[in-house]
Design a protein around this motif. Structure first.
Motif, mmCIF file in Angstrom:
data_model
loop_
_atom_site.group_PDB
_atom_site.id
_atom_site.type_symbol
_atom_site.label_atom_id
_atom_site.label_comp_id
_atom_site.label_asym_id
_atom_site.label_seq_id
_atom_site.Cartn_x
_atom_site.Cartn_y
_atom_site.Cartn_z
ATOM 1 N N ALA A 447 43.030 72.503 32.684
ATOM 2 C CA ALA A 447 43.436 71.232 33.295
ATOM 3 C C ALA A 447 44.059 70.308 32.246
ATOM 4 N N GLU A 448 43.453 70.244 31.081
ATOM 5 C CA GLU A 448 44.019 69.415 30.011
ATOM 6 C C GLU A 448 45.389 69.930 29.584
ATOM 7 N N ARG A 449 45.512 71.255 29.577
ATOM 8 C CA ARG A 449 46.795 71.865 29.176
ATOM 9 C C ARG A 449 47.888 71.510 30.172
ATOM 10 N N PHE A 450 47.565 71.587 31.456
ATOM 11 C CA PHE A 450 48.564 71.224 32.475
ATOM 12 C C PHE A 450 48.937 69.745 32.364
ATOM 13 N N GLY A 454 52.690 67.827 31.663
ATOM 14 C CA GLY A 454 53.306 66.947 32.652
ATOM 15 C C GLY A 454 53.197 67.437 34.080
ATOM 16 N N SER A 455 52.103 68.136 34.401
ATOM 17 C CA SER A 455 51.905 68.623 35.771
ATOM 18 C C SER A 455 50.568 68.107 36.290
ATOM 19 N N ALA A 459 46.950 70.040 37.055
ATOM 20 C CA ALA A 459 45.782 69.589 36.308
ATOM 21 C C ALA A 459 44.642 69.219 37.242
ATOM 22 N N LEU A 460 44.948 68.476 38.296
ATOM 23 C CA LEU A 460 43.910 68.062 39.243
ATOM 24 C C LEU A 460 43.315 69.274 39.982
ATOM 25 N N GLU A 461 44.177 70.225 40.349
ATOM 26 C CA GLU A 461 43.665 71.410 41.056
ATOM 27 C C GLU A 461 42.734 72.210 40.165
ATOM 28 N N ALA A 462 43.090 72.340 38.867
ATOM 29 C CA ALA A 462 42.219 73.053 37.929
ATOM 30 C C ALA A 462 40.898 72.312 37.769
ATOM 31 N N GLU A 503 49.373 69.972 47.794
ATOM 32 C CA GLU A 503 48.728 69.779 46.498
ATOM 33 C C GLU A 503 47.532 68.841 46.629
ATOM 34 N N TYR A 504 47.691 67.803 47.432
ATOM 35 C CA TYR A 504 46.605 66.839 47.654
ATOM 36 C C TYR A 504 45.384 67.545 48.251
ATOM 37 N N LEU A 505 45.620 68.374 49.250
ATOM 38 C CA LEU A 505 44.511 69.086 49.885
ATOM 39 C C LEU A 505 43.908 70.139 48.955
#
Length: 876
Positions: A447-450, A454-455, A459-462, A503-505
């Motif tokens: 998540a930190e890597r994403f 700049g994604s 990051a949030l999904e991870a 992506e939100y879901l």
């Protein structure tokens, strides 16, 4: 050896099976007949010898014997005149052998054809069979136009006593159409043979084998399976039909039944090593064998044993031999037509992945060298293509998404940082069940890597996945705060337009996933917690439906099914199952629809709607494709079998489904494999398709004790016996009946089936000519019926026993009972005993049943005594 001894030997030869032993005996008799100076007798012996060559697979030996026979016929017409028709009949078959023999020069073959034509014309016979032979020779030479002209003329010519039988002629016409790639035309000619309307000594044996591939090529798969099951039993070990055995081996090779083909080849291994005189039959047989061996070699089974060698070594030897045979034919014909046809046959590719034929046969796993690279699913793909495919599968939540990312990682190229992060996320997610703590750490780092790349969406999904891993590793309390922070951030990002609805879901899924996993960790979670989880999921479902993300909606419907079952709200569970199925399909994710479809099929069965259940079970199998585990696929196949078995008139569909299920259970559960095989056999039995039923019963019966209790085994053996009896194999039927009866002999709850089996065994033994055993069996069955108090079956068994005594007396030497009058015949004494018993019963209390049997017994006794106007009749 005098004439009487020769005639005795000739009579005895008819009891010897076709083969070298019979031919050698007749060769000795022919030499003796020649020395005896009895040309008529010599002609009889030579005709029998020629027929033995034909049916013993030694047709190449026929010309020498026939040359001698024709010389005798021409020089001594008076002595052989009575054999004229037989001689001209066999001359046709001998000429047919010359047409197929590469050792006979073409000019010689044409001379014999002209000789045959001349002799037929002289005696007023039709040219019909001669023209058919000319068509066959023209085909071999490669002159298709001449072959067509001759065959059409043959069909148009009048039939007479020299024409082949209707069955053989239709076989020839079908062969002609098949040689010009007209499968439909060939099958039209063969249909009366396949259906049993036309039969002879070698039909439908040959036609069934020839029709195998045309039936597959025209999509008639059930008929192809039926032709195999019926046909192989007819040609098995029949040396004069080795070409047909080769057709069955080839059929197995091209329909995903390589292991079954290898079994058949193993049964006939001696035919590979021996060198018969009939080169045409050998070429046809070996060509079918080579198709199988090439297929086995291509599958990596070159080291499997075949006969005295291996697949690879045997293949090389046979290809060399068939190549030499082709060269001989081509040299004889002056064209390459023969070798080109054989080459096309040997190059055939499989027509189907698998056509289940019965008890599955399995090849061992093909070895792969340890240093050989694993085969890639997509050879030659660029890194960009591999990444695009992995992303597509991930978005679709495809079961093979992780494998796709593994191929990206193993591509041998340095990965861009963003792609490397995606690979790492896939690896971390795969650890969720086995090592959730490690998965949490890797997902957090990913998540930190994403985020650095700049994604925010990735990051949030991870982070959402990491939160689920944290719950699994440390419990719900540890995950609550991170989850709340995650959801708040997701709301802000979505409101600011940084996330798409999907992506939100994908981020919000963390909450329902944590709720479901929290419940899964409890053996009996409180109803209040289940209800709270249900409310949460219903809220998320409503949001997913509002945002139009159908795949996520399907996932939430799926989760709600579990919760509704826990809350015993079955109606709601069924509604969510239907919605999950629809959502998954609409989202293009049918692999996730397998479980909803299967569960709805079970509900439909419970509701008594077998047709709807079948549709749902079929859809579940279709949705699963090759993406679900083997055992799950096997269970789905059994579910489909169950749905079809509950519908009347679906027996053929049941055969197909049951054999497919047996194949899927193979290697997983032998009882299930056997059960489904027997289901198919019983379906054929119910349809009176007894040849197919017997073939399936024969394969499975040696292991019948595995899935059934003694009564089930007994009834299965009875059905097998019934099918054997129906196809004219009474001796084997009797064995099944007797074994079935033995299983029930000490079972007080099944005394009636025991008596019926004993009766059936008696009739089968009678039909098999085992009179002494049949007599004992009838008497045993009568005793069993007596113990049950059943009058009608008892007296019918006794009457049959009496008639059997009559037959045994008729077969005895003429002077054995010369001093007995009719009243003393054992058969009459036995029948009178039955009559006396019935008269006594009638006096004690006449019933309609007793009076009817009494009248029938009197009638049969009169018939036995030969009363005028009566005909012999025994009970069946």
């Amino acid at each position: 050896m005098n004439a009487a001894e020769i005639r005795a030997g000739l009579h005895e030869s008819h009891t010897i099976p076709n083969g070298r032993l019979k031919a050698e005996r007749l060769e000795t008799l022919a030499a003796a007949a020649k020395a005896a100076e009895d040309r008529g007798l010599e002609g009889e012996v030579l005709l029998t010898l020629i027929e033995a060559y034909a049916y013993g697979g030694e047709r190449d030996r026929m010309p020498v014997a026939f040359g001698r026979l024709l010389r005798i016929f021409d020089d001594h017409p008076a002595e052989l005149g009575r054999l004229s028709q037989s001689i001209h009949w066999e001359l046709k078959w001998m000429t047919h052998n010359l047409v197929n023999n590469p050792s006979v020069p073409l000019a010689t073959t044409y001379r014999w054809l002209d000789e045959l034509h001349s002799r037929y014309r002289q005696r007023g016979y039709s040219a019909r069979p001669v023209l058919a032979l000319r068509a066959e020779l023209a085909h071999f030479v490669g002159d298709d136009e001449a072959a067509a002209t001759a065959m059409e003329s043959s069909i148009a010519a009048p039939r007479d006593e020299m024409a082949d039988c209707d069955a053989c002629e239709r076989n020839t016409w079908g062969w002609w159409r098949e040689t010009v790639d007209d499968d439909e035309g060939a099958l039209e000619f063969w249909t009366p043979l396949i259906d049993g309307e036309l039969v002879c000594a070698e039909e439908p044996h040959r036609a069934l084998s020839q029709a195998l591939l045309p039936l597959v090529r025209t999509g008639r798969l059930e008929e192809a399976r039926s032709a195999f099951l019926k046909g192989y039993q007819l040609v098995r070990h029949n040396v004069s039909l080795r070409a047909s055995v080769g057709n069955h081996i080839e059929f197995c090779a091209l329909t995903g039944n390589e292991a079954r083909g290898l079994e058949i080849l193993t049964e006939h291994a001696s035919w590979v090593s021996e060198q018969p005189h009939d080169l045409s039959q050998r070429a046809y047989f070996l060509s079918g064998v080579i198709v199988l061996l090439r297929r086995l070699n291509a599958l990596g089974h070159g080291d499997l044993p075949v006969g005295a060698g291996t697949v690879e070594a045997t293949l090389a030897a046979l290809e060399l031999e068939v190549g030499d045979l082709c060269a001989r034919y081509d040299a004889r014909h002056g064209t390459s037509a023969y070798s080109e046809r054989v080459a096309r046959r040997l190059a055939r590719e499989p027509l189907l992945d698998r056509l289940p034929l019965g008890m599955p046969a399995t090849l061992p796993a093909a070895p792969r060298p340890s240093d050989a690279p694993a085969p890639a699913r997509r050879t030659g793909a660029t890194l960009d293509e591999l990444v695009a495919e992995a992303r597509r599968l991930t978005t679709a939540r495809h079961p093979l998404a992780d494998e796709a990312w593994a191929r990206v990682a193993e591509g041998g190229e340095e990965l861009p940082e963003f792609v490397a992060a995606e690979v790492e996320r896939s690896r971390a997610t795969a650890l969720m069940d086995s090592d959730p703590g490690r998965a949490h750490d890797l997902l957090s780092a990913t998540a930190e890597r994403f985020a650095r790349l700049g994604s925010p969406a990735k990051a949030l999904e991870a982070r959402a996945a990491a939160t689920v891993a944290l719950l699994l590793a440390k419990g719900r309390a540890a995950a609550e705060a991170p989850l709340a922070a995650l959801l708040a951030e997701a709301d802000r990002e979505y409101a600011g337009g940084a996330l798409t609805p999907a992506e939100y879901l994908a981020v919000r899924k963390g909450a329902p996933f944590c709720a479901m996993n929290g419940l899964a960790g409890q053996e009996n979670p409180p109803a209040a917690e289940v209800t709270a989880a249900r409310t949460l999921l219903e809220t998320e479902l409503a949001l997913a439906e509002d945002l139009g993300v159908t795949g996520r909606a399907g996932q939430y419907h799926d989760m709600l099914v579990q919760l509704c079952f826990q809350l015993e709200d079955v109606n709601a569970a069924r509604a969510h199952l239907s919605s999950a199925l629809t959502s998954y399909v609409d989202a293009g994710q049918p692999w996730h629809a397998v479980n909803p479809a299967a569960m709805l099929a079970q509900f439909a069965l419970e509701d008594g709607d077998a047709k709807a259940a079948e549709d749902l079970a079929s859809r579940a199998i279709e949705y699963g494709g090759g993406l679900i585990e083997r055992e799950r696929a096997a269970h789905l196949s059994s579910l489909l079998v169950e749905t079809i078995s509950r519908q009347e008139g679906r027996e053929l569909d049941l055969v197909t489904a049951a054999l497919a299920a047996a194949t899927r259970w193979d290697g997983l559960s032998e009882p299930d494999t056997l059960h489904n095989t027997f289901m198919a056999a019983r379906a054929y039995h119910f349809l009176d398709r007894h040849a197919e039923a017997a073939a399936l019963f024969e394969e499975a019966m040696p292991r019948v004790e595995i899935p059934y209790d003694p009564y089930g085994v007994a009834m299965t053996r009875k059905q097998y016996g019934d099918s054997l009896a129906a196809i004219g194999r009474p001796r084997e039927a009797a064995e099944q009946y007797l074994e079935a009866a033995r299983l029930l002999q000490d079972d007080p709850d099944n005394r009636v089936p025991h008596a019926r089996l004993a009766w059936a065994a008696a009739e089968a033994l009678r039909d098999a000519g085992q009179s002494d055993e049949a007599l004992a069996a009838y008497r045993k069955a009568a005793l069993l019926w007596s113990e049950l108090g059943e009058v009608t079956p008892r007296v019918r068994c006794l009457r049959s026993a009496a008639w059997l005594l009559m037959e045994m007396d008729d077969a005895a030497p003429e002077d054995a009972g010369a001093t007995l009058d009719a009243a003393q015949w054992p058969a009459v004494v036995a029948m009178r005993a039955v009559l006396t018993e019935l008269e006594s019963l009638a006096e004690g209390g006449p019933s309609e049943e007793v009076m009817a049997e009494l009248a029938e017994t009197r009638r049969q006794l009169d018939s036995m005594l030969g009363e005028p106007g009566e005909s012999e009749h025994a009970d069946e």
